[in-house]
Scaffold this active site. Structure first.
Site, mmCIF file in Angstrom:
data_model
loop_
_atom_site.group_PDB
_atom_site.id
_atom_site.type_symbol
_atom_site.label_atom_id
_atom_site.label_comp_id
_atom_site.label_asym_id
_atom_site.label_seq_id
_atom_site.Cartn_x
_atom_site.Cartn_y
_atom_site.Cartn_z
ATOM 1 C CE1 TYR A 8 20.699 -28.300 -10.853
ATOM 2 C CE2 TYR A 8 21.941 -26.298 -11.233
ATOM 3 C CZ TYR A 8 21.505 -27.531 -11.654
ATOM 4 O OH TYR A 8 21.896 -27.996 -12.875
ATOM 5 C CG HIS B 157 15.256 -35.893 -10.242
ATOM 6 N ND1 HIS B 157 14.200 -36.686 -10.629
ATOM 7 C CD2 HIS B 157 16.362 -36.472 -10.774
ATOM 8 C CE1 HIS B 157 14.652 -37.689 -11.362
ATOM 9 N NE2 HIS B 157 15.959 -37.589 -11.473
HETATM 10 C C1 FAD Z 1 20.329 -36.056 -11.194
HETATM 11 C C2 FAD Z 1 19.721 -34.687 -11.393
HETATM 12 C C3 FAD Z 1 19.901 -34.034 -12.608
HETATM 13 C C4 FAD Z 1 19.348 -32.777 -12.829
HETATM 14 N N1 FAD Z 1 19.565 -32.148 -14.027
HETATM 15 C C5 FAD Z 1 19.021 -30.932 -14.242
HETATM 16 C C6 FAD Z 1 19.222 -30.238 -15.483
HETATM 17 O O1 FAD Z 1 19.895 -30.736 -16.389
HETATM 18 N N2 FAD Z 1 18.659 -29.019 -15.637
HETATM 19 C C7 FAD Z 1 17.903 -28.439 -14.659
HETATM 20 O O2 FAD Z 1 17.391 -27.348 -14.872
HETATM 21 N N3 FAD Z 1 17.713 -29.065 -13.481
HETATM 22 C C8 FAD Z 1 18.239 -30.289 -13.254
HETATM 23 N N4 FAD Z 1 18.021 -30.902 -12.050
HETATM 24 C C9 FAD Z 1 17.162 -30.245 -11.042
HETATM 25 C C10 FAD Z 1 15.683 -30.529 -11.347
HETATM 26 O O3 FAD Z 1 15.265 -29.712 -12.426
HETATM 27 C C11 FAD Z 1 14.823 -30.196 -10.132
HETATM 28 O O4 FAD Z 1 15.193 -31.018 -9.062
HETATM 29 C C12 FAD Z 1 13.327 -30.379 -10.455
HETATM 30 O O5 FAD Z 1 12.553 -29.655 -9.537
HETATM 31 C C13 FAD Z 1 12.947 -31.832 -10.420
HETATM 32 O O6 FAD Z 1 11.641 -32.062 -10.810
HETATM 33 P P1 FAD Z 1 10.971 -33.457 -10.375
HETATM 34 O O7 FAD Z 1 9.572 -33.452 -10.817
HETATM 35 O O8 FAD Z 1 11.863 -34.583 -10.782
HETATM 36 O O9 FAD Z 1 11.116 -33.342 -8.789
HETATM 37 P P2 FAD Z 1 10.118 -33.457 -7.559
HETATM 38 O O10 FAD Z 1 11.010 -33.758 -6.409
HETATM 39 O O11 FAD Z 1 9.011 -34.409 -7.840
HETATM 40 O O12 FAD Z 1 9.524 -31.994 -7.432
HETATM 41 C C14 FAD Z 1 10.302 -30.848 -7.182
HETATM 42 C C15 FAD Z 1 9.437 -29.755 -6.554
HETATM 43 O O13 FAD Z 1 8.342 -29.433 -7.404
HETATM 44 C C16 FAD Z 1 7.103 -29.773 -6.779
HETATM 45 N N5 FAD Z 1 6.262 -30.441 -7.780
HETATM 46 C C17 FAD Z 1 6.567 -31.580 -8.458
HETATM 47 N N6 FAD Z 1 5.582 -31.887 -9.301
HETATM 48 C C18 FAD Z 1 4.644 -30.936 -9.169
HETATM 49 C C19 FAD Z 1 3.380 -30.731 -9.790
HETATM 50 N N7 FAD Z 1 2.909 -31.565 -10.703
HETATM 51 N N8 FAD Z 1 2.648 -29.660 -9.400
HETATM 52 C C20 FAD Z 1 3.118 -28.809 -8.477
HETATM 53 N N9 FAD Z 1 4.306 -28.959 -7.851
HETATM 54 C C21 FAD Z 1 5.062 -30.013 -8.202
HETATM 55 C C22 FAD Z 1 7.462 -30.701 -5.646
HETATM 56 O O14 FAD Z 1 6.497 -30.698 -4.610
HETATM 57 C C23 FAD Z 1 8.806 -30.173 -5.231
HETATM 58 O O15 FAD Z 1 8.643 -29.035 -4.421
HETATM 59 C C24 FAD Z 1 18.592 -32.161 -11.808
HETATM 60 C C25 FAD Z 1 18.427 -32.806 -10.585
HETATM 61 C C26 FAD Z 1 18.984 -34.058 -10.362
HETATM 62 C C27 FAD Z 1 18.798 -34.731 -9.036
#
Ligand code: FAD
Ligand code: NAG
Ligand code: NAG
Ligand code: NAG
Ligand code: NAG
Ligand code: NAG
Ligand code: NAG
Length: 536
Positions: free
Chosen positions: A478, A113
Site C-alpha cells: 500500500y 497497481h
Molecule cells: C485495486 C487494488 C487492489 C489491491 N488489492 C490488494 C490485495 O487484495 N492484497 C494486497 O496485498 N495488495 C493489494 N493491492 C496492492 C498491490 O498488491 C500492490 O499495488 C502491488 O505492488 C501491485 O503489483 P503490480 O504488479 O500490479 O503493480 P506495479 O505497479 O506493476 O508494480 C508495483 C511495484 O513493483 C515493481 N515491480 C513490478 N513488477 C516487477 C518485477 N517483475 N520485477 C521487479 N519489480 C517489479 C514496480 O516497479 C513497482 O515499484 C491492491 C491494489 C489495488 C490498486
C-alpha cells in the site's frame, strides 16, 4: 504603460528549457534504441515489435493500459522516453544493458497497481519495461507447484490453478487484475492469510535478471537475495521474470457471507467486539471488515455502513456453530451464507455477481474503472475503544470522504506463527489487524486532488493514538510516499531511507540494505522508495 512583469517571461523560459531537454533526451533515446537492436540478438520475435516511443501511434494506449491510478496519468505527469514490452528474456537483458549505457532509469511494470505510480512515472529520463507479454502460467498438480511469469495477474493464477484442480488454491490478493510482479514482491495478502500466510511466504523459487544482466534462479542468486525479493518491495534488486509458487490445499466446498450493519444496528459495538475475536478465530475462518459512510434509512441523515465479509474453508453447518461460539453478537443466520467452490469465492470477493463466468478472471481490465485514489495503511495491536471508533465515523461524514473506504484485515492464525525475519515482510505476531485507508474521487484537477489527500492525511494523524508505534508500521504494497522518500532521483542516504524503510520492514530493513549493497552497489535499480546500498 505597465512594466513587463517577470512572470511573463516564465512561459518562454519553460518552452526553451523544455525543447532543450527534449532535444537531449531525443538524442539519448535514439542511441538507446540502436543499442537495443544491437543487443537483443535474434530471439523468437524481433525487438522492433516490442518497442514504443511517442512517435508510435499506440504509445499512449500501451502506457495508459495498465495505469490503475489516474492521478498519475495527467498531461503534466512525466512520460517514459521508451516503453519495451518484452516477449523474451533477452529483450529484458538488452533493456537493462542499454539503460545503463545511456543513463536512463528503468521502471518495471507488471500489473500497474502501485498506489503512487512508481512503476510508470519517474522524474529523470526513463524507460518502462512492461511485462504484459510475459504472463504464462505452468501448473504442476503432482508436485503442488506452479511457475508464474511476472506479468501474470492474480485472476489468471487462480483460473489456471482451478483449471487443473479444485482442491488447490493460492493465498494472494482479492483484486484479480493485480500483477504478480509487484504483488508477490511486496508480500501479497488475501482471504487465505489466516490459514496460509501471504503470497511471499509461499514462493519456493524465482527467476530474475540482475544489474549485470545475468539470469538467476534461487540456487544461483543465493539465499540472501532470494530472501530479499520475497517481500522487500519490487524494483530494488532487479527484474523478476517468474516465480515458482507452492499451491495450498482448499476444500471442495467453502462458505462465504456478507453481513451489513449500520450504526442503528449496533455497528459500533460490533466493530468494537470484532477486535477481540477476529485474530483468535479458527484459522479456517476470516472475517474482514470494510466500512464507508452511507445514507441512513432516516430521511436526510448519514450513517456508517459496516460490511463483515467472510470466507470459511468448510460448509455452512460448521461455520454457523463456530460463529455461535466465537461471535454470536453478529447474529449470522443460514440465509446470509452461500456454499461454493474456492475459485467461485475469488469471484465473490472481487465483487462479481453470482453465476459470473470464470473467464472474467482472465481480463486485465478492472471490473470498475479506476478513480483517482490515495491509500495509506496502519497496524493495530490493541483494540480501539468505542470513543475512538466514533471519531472515525465523524471523519467519514466529511464531504471528502464520500467515496472513502476503511478496510480492516485481521491477522492471527498462520500469520502469528511465522517469524518476523523469515522474509522481509515483518508484520506478524502482536498485530490484531491491518488498516487500509482509501480515498477515491472522480473530480479532475489539482484542487480536488489536494482536498482529498488532505482529508486522508488528517484522518491518518487522528489515528496515531490507536495504532502501532516506533515504528508506526505500514504495508509496502500500500505504497505511501507520505511516510518518507529517497530523493526524487532515487538516491538517498541510509539514514533518510530508514525513516520509511523501518516502517515497511522494521529491523529487516538493515538486511535489505546489506543485500542491496551486495547485488546492486551502484544503485542502478532505484526509485523514490527503493532500498539504498550502503555506499550511497
Ligand atoms: C485495486 C487494488 C487492489 C489491491 N488489492 C490488494 C490485495 O487484495 N492484497 C494486497 O496485498 N495488495 C493489494 N493491492 C496492492 C498491490 O498488491 C500492490 O499495488 C502491488 O505492488 C501491485 O503489483 P503490480 O504488479 O500490479 O503493480 P506495479 O505497479 O506493476 O508494480 C508495483 C511495484 O513493483 C515493481 N515491480 C513490478 N513488477 C516487477 C518485477 N517483475 N520485477 C521487479 N519489480 C517489479 C514496480 O516497479 C513497482 O515499484 C491492491 C491494489 C489495488 C490498486
Ligand atoms: C542469430 O541468427 C543467426 C542466423 O540465423 C545465427 O547464425 C546466430 O548464431 C544467431 N545469433 C544469436 C545470438 O542467437
Ligand atoms: C514503433 O515505430 C518504429 C519506427 O517507425 C518501428 O520500427 C516500430 O516497429 C514501432 N513499434 C511497434 C510496436 O510497432
Ligand atoms: C515434480 O518435480 C520433480 C522435481 O522437480 C520433477 O522432476 C518432476 O518432473 C515433477 N513432476 C511433474 C509431473 O512435472
Ligand atoms: C443492539 O444491542 C442491544 C444490546 O447490546 C440489543 O438489545 C439490541 O437488540 C441490538 N439491536 C440490534 C438492531 O441488533
Ligand atoms: C443520499 O442522500 C443524498 C441527499 O439526501 C442524495 O443526494 C443521494 O443521492 C443519496 N445517496 C444514495 C446513494 O442514495
Ligand atoms: C543524489 O545525487 C546527486 C548527484 O548525483 C547529489 O547532488 C544529491 O545530493 C544526492 N541526493 C541525496 C539525497 O543523496
Amino acid at each position: 504603460m505597465k512594466p513587463v512583469s517577470s512572470s511573463m517571461l516564465i512561459p518562454f523560459v519553460i518552452t526553451l528549457l523544455f525543447s532543450f531537454l527534449w532535444a537531449t533526451s531525443a538524442h539519448t533515446h535514439e542511441d538507446f534504441l540502436q543499442c537495443l537492436t544491437l543487443h537483443a540478438g535474434n530471439s523468437t520475435s524481433s525487438i522492433s515489435q516490442v518497442i514504443y516511443t511517442p512517435a508510435n501511434s499506440s504509445y499512449s494506449s500501451v502506457l495508459e493500459f495498465s495505469i490503475q491510478n489516474p492521478r498519475f496519468s495527467t498531461p503534466t505527469t512525466p512520460k517514459p522516453l521508451v516503453i519495451v514490452t518484452p516477449s523474451h528474456i533477452s529483450q529484458i537483458q538488452a533493456a537493462i544493458k542499454c539503460s545503463q549505457k545511456h543513463d536512463m532509469q528503468i521502471r518495471v511494470r507488471s500489473g500497474g497497481h502501485d498506489s503512487e505510480g512508481l512503476s510508470y512515472v519517474s522524474y529523470v529520463p526513463f524507460v518502462i519495461i512492461d511485462l504484459i507479454n510475459l504472463h504464462s502460467i505452468n501448473v504442476d498438480v503432482e508436485n503442488g507447484t506452479a511457475w508464474v511469469e511476472a506479468g501474470a495477474i492474480l485472476g489468471e493464477v487462480y483460473y489456471k490453478i482451478a483449471e487443473k484442480s479444485r482442491n488447490f488454491g493460492f493465498p494472494a490478493g482479492v483484486c484479480p487484475t493485480v500483477g504478480v510482479g509487484g504483488h508477490f514482491s511486496g508480500g501479497g495478502y488475501g482471504t487465505l492469510l489466516r490459514k496460509y500466510g501471504i503470497a511471499a511466504d509461499n514462493i519456493v523459487d524465482a527467476q530474475m535478471i540482475d544489474v549485470k544482466g545475468r539470469i538467476l534462479d534461487r540456487e544461483s542468486m543465493g539465499e540472501d537475495l532470494f530472501w530479499a525479493i520475497r517481500g522487500g518491495g519490487g524494483a530494488s534488486f532487479g527484474v523478476i521474470v517468474a516465480w515458482k509458487i507452492k499451491l495450498v490445499h482448499v476444500p471442495s466446498t467453502v462458505t462465504v457471507f456478507t453481513v451489513n450493519r449500520n450504526l442503528e444496528q449496533n455497528a459500533t459495538k460490533l466493530v468494537h467486539r470484532w477486535q477481540y475475536v477476529a485474530d483468535k478465530l479458527d484459522e479456517d475462518l476470516i472475517i474482514l471488515i470494510s466500512l464507508r459512510a452511507a445514507n441512513s434509512s432516516q430521511e436526510g441523515r448519514r450513517t456508517i455502513q459496516v460490511s463483515f465479509n467472510s470466507l470459511y474453508l468448510g460448509g455452512i453447518d460448521n461455520l454457523l456453530s463456530l460463529m455461535q461460539e466465537s461471535f454470536p453478537e453478529l447474529g449470522l443466520v443460514r440465509e446470509d451464507c452461500s456454499e461454493m467452490s474456492w475459485i467461485e469465492s475469488t469471484l465473490y470477493f472481487a465483487g462479481f455477481p453470482s453465476g459470473e463466468s470464470l473467464d472474467v478472471l482472465l481480463s486485465r481490465t478492472p471490473r470498475i474503472r479506476p478513480n483517482f485514489f490515495k491509500a495509506k495503511s496502519d497496524y493495530v495491536m490493541k483494540p480501539i475503544p468505542e470513543v475512538g471508533l466514533e471519531g472515525i465515523w465523524e471523519r467519514f461524514y466529511q464531504k471528502e470522504a464520500k467515496e472513502a473506504i476503511l478496510a480492516l484485515i485481521p491477522y492471527g492464525g498462520r500469520m502469528s506463527e511465522i517469524s518476523e525475519s523469515a522474509i522481509p515482510f515483518p508484520h506478524r505476531v502482536g498485530n490484531i489487524y491491518k488498516i487500509l485507508y482509501l480515498v477515491n474521487w472522480e473530480e479532475e484537477g489539482i484542487v480536488e486532488s489536494k482536498r482529498h489527500i488532505s482529508w486522508i492525511r488528517r484522518f491518518y494523524s487522528y489515528m496515531v493514538a490507536y495504532v502501532s508505534k516506533s515504528p508506526r508500521a505500514a504495508y509496502v504494497n500500500y505504497r505511501d510516499l507520505d511516510i518518507g522518500t529517497n530523493s526524487k532521483k532515487g538516491n538517498t542516504s541510509y539514514k533518510r531511507a530508514s525513516t520509511w524503510g523501518t516502517k515497511y520492514f522494521k529491523s529487516n530493513f538493515n538486511r535489505l540494505v546489506h543485500v542491496k549493497t551486495m547485488v546492486d552497489p551502484t544503485n542502478f535499480f532505484k526509485n523514490e522508495q527503493s532500498i539504498p546500498p550502503l555506499s550511497s
